[in-house]
Design an enzyme around this catalytic site. Structure first.
Site, PDB file in Angstrom:
ATOM      1  N   TYR A   1       3.494   6.348  11.391  1.00  0.00           N
ATOM      2  CA  TYR A   1       3.931   4.978  11.719  1.00  0.00           C
ATOM      3  C   TYR A   1       4.961   4.385  10.756  1.00  0.00           C
ATOM      4  O   TYR A   1       5.427   3.272  10.952  1.00  0.00           O
ATOM      5  CB  TYR A   1       2.715   4.036  11.830  1.00  0.00           C
ATOM      6  CG  TYR A   1       1.760   4.079  10.646  1.00  0.00           C
ATOM      7  CD1 TYR A   1       2.005   3.344   9.494  1.00  0.00           C
ATOM      8  CD2 TYR A   1       0.608   4.865  10.681  1.00  0.00           C
ATOM      9  CE1 TYR A   1       1.130   3.378   8.422  1.00  0.00           C
ATOM     10  CE2 TYR A   1      -0.263   4.909   9.610  1.00  0.00           C
ATOM     11  CZ  TYR A   1      -0.005   4.158   8.481  1.00  0.00           C
ATOM     12  OH  TYR A   1      -0.868   4.200   7.415  1.00  0.00           O
TER      13      TYR A   1
ATOM     14  N   HIS B   1      -3.827   4.738   4.356  1.00  0.00           N
ATOM     15  CA  HIS B   1      -4.925   3.768   4.493  1.00  0.00           C
ATOM     16  C   HIS B   1      -6.218   4.356   3.929  1.00  0.00           C
ATOM     17  O   HIS B   1      -6.981   3.681   3.248  1.00  0.00           O
ATOM     18  CB  HIS B   1      -5.107   3.416   5.975  1.00  0.00           C
ATOM     19  CG  HIS B   1      -6.339   2.631   6.246  1.00  0.00           C
ATOM     20  ND1 HIS B   1      -6.448   1.286   5.959  1.00  0.00           N
ATOM     21  CD2 HIS B   1      -7.541   3.016   6.760  1.00  0.00           C
ATOM     22  CE1 HIS B   1      -7.666   0.877   6.290  1.00  0.00           C
ATOM     23  NE2 HIS B   1      -8.341   1.898   6.774  1.00  0.00           N
TER      24      HIS B   1
ATOM     25  N   ARG C   1       0.870  -1.192   0.000  1.00  0.00           N
ATOM     26  CA  ARG C   1       0.000   0.000   0.000  1.00  0.00           C
ATOM     27  C   ARG C   1       0.899   1.231   0.000  1.00  0.00           C
ATOM     28  O   ARG C   1       1.451   1.601   1.029  1.00  0.00           O
ATOM     29  CB  ARG C   1      -0.896  -0.032   1.253  1.00  0.00           C
ATOM     30  CG  ARG C   1      -2.094   0.909   1.160  1.00  0.00           C
ATOM     31  CD  ARG C   1      -2.687   1.156   2.542  1.00  0.00           C
ATOM     32  NE  ARG C   1      -1.872   2.080   3.283  1.00  0.00           N
ATOM     33  CZ  ARG C   1      -1.666   2.035   4.604  1.00  0.00           C
ATOM     34  NH1 ARG C   1      -2.215   1.107   5.331  1.00  0.00           N
ATOM     35  NH2 ARG C   1      -0.903   2.933   5.201  1.00  0.00           N
TER      36      ARG C   1
HETATM   37  C1  LIG Z   1     -14.840  -5.426  12.094  1.00  0.00           C
HETATM   38  C2  LIG Z   1     -13.959  -4.210  11.949  1.00  0.00           C
HETATM   39  N1  LIG Z   1     -12.941  -4.019  12.807  1.00  0.00           N
HETATM   40  C3  LIG Z   1     -12.133  -2.946  12.684  1.00  0.00           C
HETATM   41  C4  LIG Z   1     -12.351  -2.018  11.686  1.00  0.00           C
HETATM   42  C5  LIG Z   1     -11.436  -0.800  11.547  1.00  0.00           C
HETATM   43  N2  LIG Z   1     -10.539  -1.034  10.403  1.00  0.00           N
HETATM   44  C6  LIG Z   1     -10.818  -0.528   9.189  1.00  0.00           C
HETATM   45  S1  LIG Z   1      -9.693  -0.977   8.047  1.00  0.00           S
HETATM   46  C7  LIG Z   1      -8.781  -1.831   9.173  1.00  0.00           C
HETATM   47  C8  LIG Z   1      -7.504  -2.532   8.776  1.00  0.00           C
HETATM   48  C9  LIG Z   1      -7.717  -3.588   7.747  1.00  0.00           C
HETATM   49  O1  LIG Z   1      -6.469  -4.005   7.239  1.00  0.00           O
HETATM   50  P1  LIG Z   1      -6.348  -5.078   6.094  1.00  0.00           P
HETATM   51  O2  LIG Z   1      -7.349  -6.158   6.302  1.00  0.00           O
HETATM   52  O3  LIG Z   1      -4.927  -5.474   5.998  1.00  0.00           O
HETATM   53  O4  LIG Z   1      -6.803  -4.316   4.759  1.00  0.00           O
HETATM   54  P2  LIG Z   1      -6.243  -2.990   4.073  1.00  0.00           P
HETATM   55  O5  LIG Z   1      -6.948  -1.830   4.729  1.00  0.00           O
HETATM   56  O6  LIG Z   1      -4.763  -2.953   4.265  1.00  0.00           O
HETATM   57  O7  LIG Z   1      -6.621  -3.084   2.640  1.00  0.00           O
HETATM   58  C10 LIG Z   1      -9.376  -1.766  10.437  1.00  0.00           C
HETATM   59  C11 LIG Z   1      -8.830  -2.405  11.643  1.00  0.00           C
HETATM   60  C12 LIG Z   1     -13.448  -2.245  10.816  1.00  0.00           C
HETATM   61  N3  LIG Z   1     -13.738  -1.415   9.803  1.00  0.00           N
HETATM   62  N4  LIG Z   1     -14.212  -3.348  10.945  1.00  0.00           N
END
Ligand SMILES: Cc1ncc(C[n+]2csc(CCOP(=O)(O)OP(=O)(O)O)c2C)c(N)n1
Length: 322
Positions: free
Chosen positions: A234, A225, A221
């Site tokens: 970070y 985010h 990425r």
């Molecule tokens: C059930 C839930 N827990 C926490 C969140 C907050 N949250 C949004 S994105 C994220 C990280 C996800 O990371 P990843 O699965 O690696 O996907 P990426 O964003 O890197 O594409 C979190 C913890 C959420 N949206 N839904």
């Protein structure tokens, strides 16, 4: 890929200009997204995205004004007819789309479609999501029931501010699939040709009635985010430069040039087309008018309260222009 790169970077500008309230960029993940989306048969398959799969939608030929309008928070979530788009609405609940995909895929089996003619579900999730319980339940169920589903993991190195190595045990996401008897491929997710081939292979496996398959596409990425994130908190710019690897677009460009399939004029045309497309999409999203939602304050209590009125005023101030 050029169209996706241009729209993706433009969408950040759209957010800064107040056209959309938020966006989750996919800079650096174009090969993983376009390559996998390209392998979908939209006459019978179905895709369950997260919040970051704009490139998949574009590769599937989805109406992109409707798709981008989801980021504007329009009524019906933008893409209101998934049967037509073959793409479920954007899913902000991490891991949520994986459960839906397995349910849909099992439905294909229950509908009695013979092996070889099964519709296949493809679901996207990240390295962070792979550590959630829902994902493991979904993988187990899919394997037990031989559901025709492709688990497409984009391992982009980060779950917001948490690096993969701090939250994925067992070395890789692909290694976990073995525990459920699911065949897995760990691929170079920045090589679009490798992604198309791996995804087609996984689809053929599932369509033939062999049950699920998993792909872990290793990517990075490159951006924040989301439009409300500041990666500088970070990770350093030096780390970004060292960890990102070669840009997937630049890699594909070099390959097409080396193979003699394209010349510089081709890339200039692709960029011009991408810019023209983005302008049309921007106009389309702008034409949708201001964001709805004000009426939700009328539906809370029969008689409004001062606190609710203050919230409604705040909402109008923040939202009516977008
Ligand atoms: C059930 C839930 N827990 C926490 C969140 C907050 N949250 C949004 S994105 C994220 C990280 C996800 O990371 P990843 O699965 O690696 O996907 P990426 O964003 O890197 O594409 C979190 C913890 C959420 N949206 N839904």
């Amino acid at each position: 890929m050029a169209a996706v790169r241009h729209l993706d970077t433009s969408a950040i500008a759209w957010q800064r200009q107040g056209l959309i309230p938020g966006y989750a960029p996919e800079l650096g993940q174009e090969a993983a997204q376009v390559g996998s989306g390209y392998a979908v048969d939209t006459t019978r398959d179905f895709v369950f995205p997260t919040y970051r799969e704009m490139g998949v939608a574009r590769a599937m030929g989805v109406d992109m004004v409707a798709y981008m309008s989801t980021h504007k928070a329009t009524w019906h979530g933008g893409l209101y007819n998934p049967l037509e788009s073959r793409l479920a609405p954007i899913q902000a609940v991490v891991g949520g789309s994986v459960l839906h995909a397995v349910g849909w895929a099992h439905g294909q089996t229950l509908a009695g479609n013979a092996d070889g003619r099964l519709g296949v579900a493809m679901t996207y999730f990240g390295d962070g999501a792979s550590s959630q319980g829902d994902i493991h339940e979904a993988m187990n169920f899919a394997a037990v029931m031989k559901a025709p589903v492709v688990f497409f993991v984009q391992n982009n190195g980060w779950a917001i501010s948490v690096p993969t190595e701090h939250q994925v045990a067992g070395g890789s996401v692909a290694a976990r699939a073995a525990g459920y008897g699911i065949p897995a491929q760990r691929i170079d997710g920045n090589d679009v040709v490798a992604v198309v081939e791996a995804t087609r292979h996984a689809f053929a496996h599932a369509r033939a009635g062999n049950g699920p398959a998993l792909i872990e596409a290793m990517t990075y990425r490159r951006g924040p985010h989301s439009t409300s994130d500041d990666p500088g908190r970070y990770r350093s710019l030096n780390e970004e430069r060292d960890d990102a690897g070669e840009d997937p677009l630049e890699r594909f460009r070099k390959r097409l040039l080396a193979d003699g399939v394209a010349d510089e004029a081709f890339f200039a045309e692709a960029l011009a087309a991408a810019k023209a497309e983005e302008e049309l999409l921007r106009a389309g999203v702008q034409e949708l008018g201001s964001r709805p939602g004000n009426e939700m304050f009328d539906l809370v209590f029969q008689e409004t309260t001062p606190a609710l009125q203050a919230q409604a005023a705040n909402w109008r101030e923040e939202s009516e222009h977008v």
